[in-house]
Scaffold this motif. Structure first.
Motif, PDB file in Angstrom:
ATOM      1  N   ILE A  10       0.838  -1.203   0.000  1.00  0.00           N
ATOM      2  CA  ILE A  10       0.000   0.000   0.000  1.00  0.00           C
ATOM      3  C   ILE A  10       0.874   1.254   0.000  1.00  0.00           C
ATOM      4  O   ILE A  10       0.560   2.248  -0.647  1.00  0.00           O
ATOM      5  CB  ILE A  10      -0.945   0.009   1.219  1.00  0.00           C
ATOM      6  CG1 ILE A  10      -2.016  -1.060   1.059  1.00  0.00           C
ATOM      7  CG2 ILE A  10      -1.581   1.388   1.432  1.00  0.00           C
ATOM      8  CD1 ILE A  10      -2.814  -1.334   2.322  1.00  0.00           C
ATOM      9  N   PHE A  11       1.988   1.200   0.700  1.00  0.00           N
ATOM     10  CA  PHE A  11       2.849   2.371   0.845  1.00  0.00           C
ATOM     11  C   PHE A  11       3.759   2.606  -0.348  1.00  0.00           C
ATOM     12  O   PHE A  11       4.022   3.755  -0.716  1.00  0.00           O
ATOM     13  CB  PHE A  11       3.707   2.238   2.107  1.00  0.00           C
ATOM     14  CG  PHE A  11       2.939   2.449   3.370  1.00  0.00           C
ATOM     15  CD1 PHE A  11       2.763   3.717   3.885  1.00  0.00           C
ATOM     16  CD2 PHE A  11       2.374   1.375   4.034  1.00  0.00           C
ATOM     17  CE1 PHE A  11       2.041   3.915   5.051  1.00  0.00           C
ATOM     18  CE2 PHE A  11       1.650   1.562   5.200  1.00  0.00           C
ATOM     19  CZ  PHE A  11       1.483   2.839   5.713  1.00  0.00           C
ATOM     20  N   LEU A  12       4.274   1.546  -0.936  1.00  0.00           N
ATOM     21  CA  LEU A  12       5.299   1.652  -1.971  1.00  0.00           C
ATOM     22  C   LEU A  12       4.847   2.561  -3.111  1.00  0.00           C
ATOM     23  O   LEU A  12       3.782   2.374  -3.686  1.00  0.00           O
ATOM     24  CB  LEU A  12       5.652   0.264  -2.498  1.00  0.00           C
ATOM     25  CG  LEU A  12       6.922   0.150  -3.304  1.00  0.00           C
ATOM     26  CD1 LEU A  12       8.131   0.641  -2.513  1.00  0.00           C
ATOM     27  CD2 LEU A  12       7.133  -1.288  -3.735  1.00  0.00           C
ATOM     28  N   GLY A  13       5.654   3.585  -3.400  1.00  0.00           N
ATOM     29  CA  GLY A  13       5.357   4.508  -4.494  1.00  0.00           C
ATOM     30  C   GLY A  13       4.335   5.575  -4.154  1.00  0.00           C
ATOM     31  O   GLY A  13       3.790   6.214  -5.042  1.00  0.00           O
ATOM     32  N   THR A  14       4.067   5.764  -2.853  1.00  0.00           N
ATOM     33  CA  THR A  14       3.123   6.808  -2.431  1.00  0.00           C
ATOM     34  C   THR A  14       3.781   7.694  -1.391  1.00  0.00           C
ATOM     35  O   THR A  14       4.898   7.418  -0.941  1.00  0.00           O
ATOM     36  CB  THR A  14       1.842   6.214  -1.796  1.00  0.00           C
ATOM     37  OG1 THR A  14       2.160   5.708  -0.487  1.00  0.00           O
ATOM     38  CG2 THR A  14       1.228   5.125  -2.661  1.00  0.00           C
ATOM     39  N   VAL A  53       9.757   4.259  -0.827  1.00  0.00           N
ATOM     40  CA  VAL A  53      10.480   3.559  -1.889  1.00  0.00           C
ATOM     41  C   VAL A  53      11.215   2.368  -1.286  1.00  0.00           C
ATOM     42  O   VAL A  53      11.355   2.251  -0.069  1.00  0.00           O
ATOM     43  CB  VAL A  53      11.501   4.490  -2.596  1.00  0.00           C
ATOM     44  CG1 VAL A  53      10.795   5.636  -3.296  1.00  0.00           C
ATOM     45  CG2 VAL A  53      12.546   5.015  -1.620  1.00  0.00           C
ATOM     46  N   GLU A  54      11.721   1.506  -2.150  1.00  0.00           N
ATOM     47  CA  GLU A  54      12.543   0.403  -1.678  1.00  0.00           C
ATOM     48  C   GLU A  54      13.849   0.965  -1.131  1.00  0.00           C
ATOM     49  O   GLU A  54      14.456   1.859  -1.727  1.00  0.00           O
ATOM     50  CB  GLU A  54      12.803  -0.584  -2.807  1.00  0.00           C
ATOM     51  CG  GLU A  54      11.541  -1.301  -3.242  1.00  0.00           C
ATOM     52  CD  GLU A  54      11.772  -2.274  -4.381  1.00  0.00           C
ATOM     53  OE1 GLU A  54      12.918  -2.363  -4.882  1.00  0.00           O
ATOM     54  OE2 GLU A  54      10.810  -2.950  -4.754  1.00  0.00           O
ATOM     55  N   SER A  55      14.267   0.449  -0.001  1.00  0.00           N
ATOM     56  CA  SER A  55      15.453   0.967   0.686  1.00  0.00           C
ATOM     57  C   SER A  55      16.688   1.012  -0.204  1.00  0.00           C
ATOM     58  O   SER A  55      17.514   1.925  -0.081  1.00  0.00           O
ATOM     59  CB  SER A  55      15.751   0.116   1.920  1.00  0.00           C
ATOM     60  OG  SER A  55      14.666   0.126   2.807  1.00  0.00           O
ATOM     61  N   ILE A  56      16.816   0.064  -1.108  1.00  0.00           N
ATOM     62  CA  ILE A  56      17.982   0.007  -1.991  1.00  0.00           C
ATOM     63  C   ILE A  56      18.127   1.283  -2.824  1.00  0.00           C
ATOM     64  O   ILE A  56      19.231   1.675  -3.183  1.00  0.00           O
ATOM     65  CB  ILE A  56      17.936  -1.260  -2.890  1.00  0.00           C
ATOM     66  CG1 ILE A  56      19.257  -1.490  -3.592  1.00  0.00           C
ATOM     67  CG2 ILE A  56      16.816  -1.167  -3.901  1.00  0.00           C
ATOM     68  CD1 ILE A  56      20.297  -2.096  -2.709  1.00  0.00           C
TER      69      ILE A  56
END
Length: 85
Positions: A10-14, A53-56
């Motif tokens: 739900i969070f990724l990219g927001t 975002v993804e931590s990487i």
């Protein structure tokens, strides 16, 4: 009931706040528990734009902290201050 992976997605990219997601989905979790869950799924806020975002994405090739790919892309398109044109 949502799985931890579904919550992370739900969070990724927001740029949603943790509280708003807890409220909307009526999660039985505290803000701290969701923060820990997101870290478990390697999802963090970009320090520049505050999108999840993804931590990487937040580490450069030398393992130094860096803004997310979106911020780097935006910065690389910026030729300077718009008022200088």
């Amino acid at each position: 009931m949502l799985s931890d992976g579904e919550i992370a997605d739900i969070f990724l990219g927001t740029c949603r706040t943790i509280g708003s997601v807890i409220d909307q989905y009526e999660l039985d979790k505290t803000v701290e528990e969701v923060e820990d869950l997101l870290l478990d799924y390697s999802i963090e806020r970009c320090p520049e734009c505050e999108w999840w975002v993804e931590s990487i994405e937040l580490m450069d090739e030398n393992d130094e902290p860096t803004p997310c790919d979106g911020c780097k892309s935006y910065t690389s398109r910026d030729d300077g201050d718009a008022d200088d044109r």
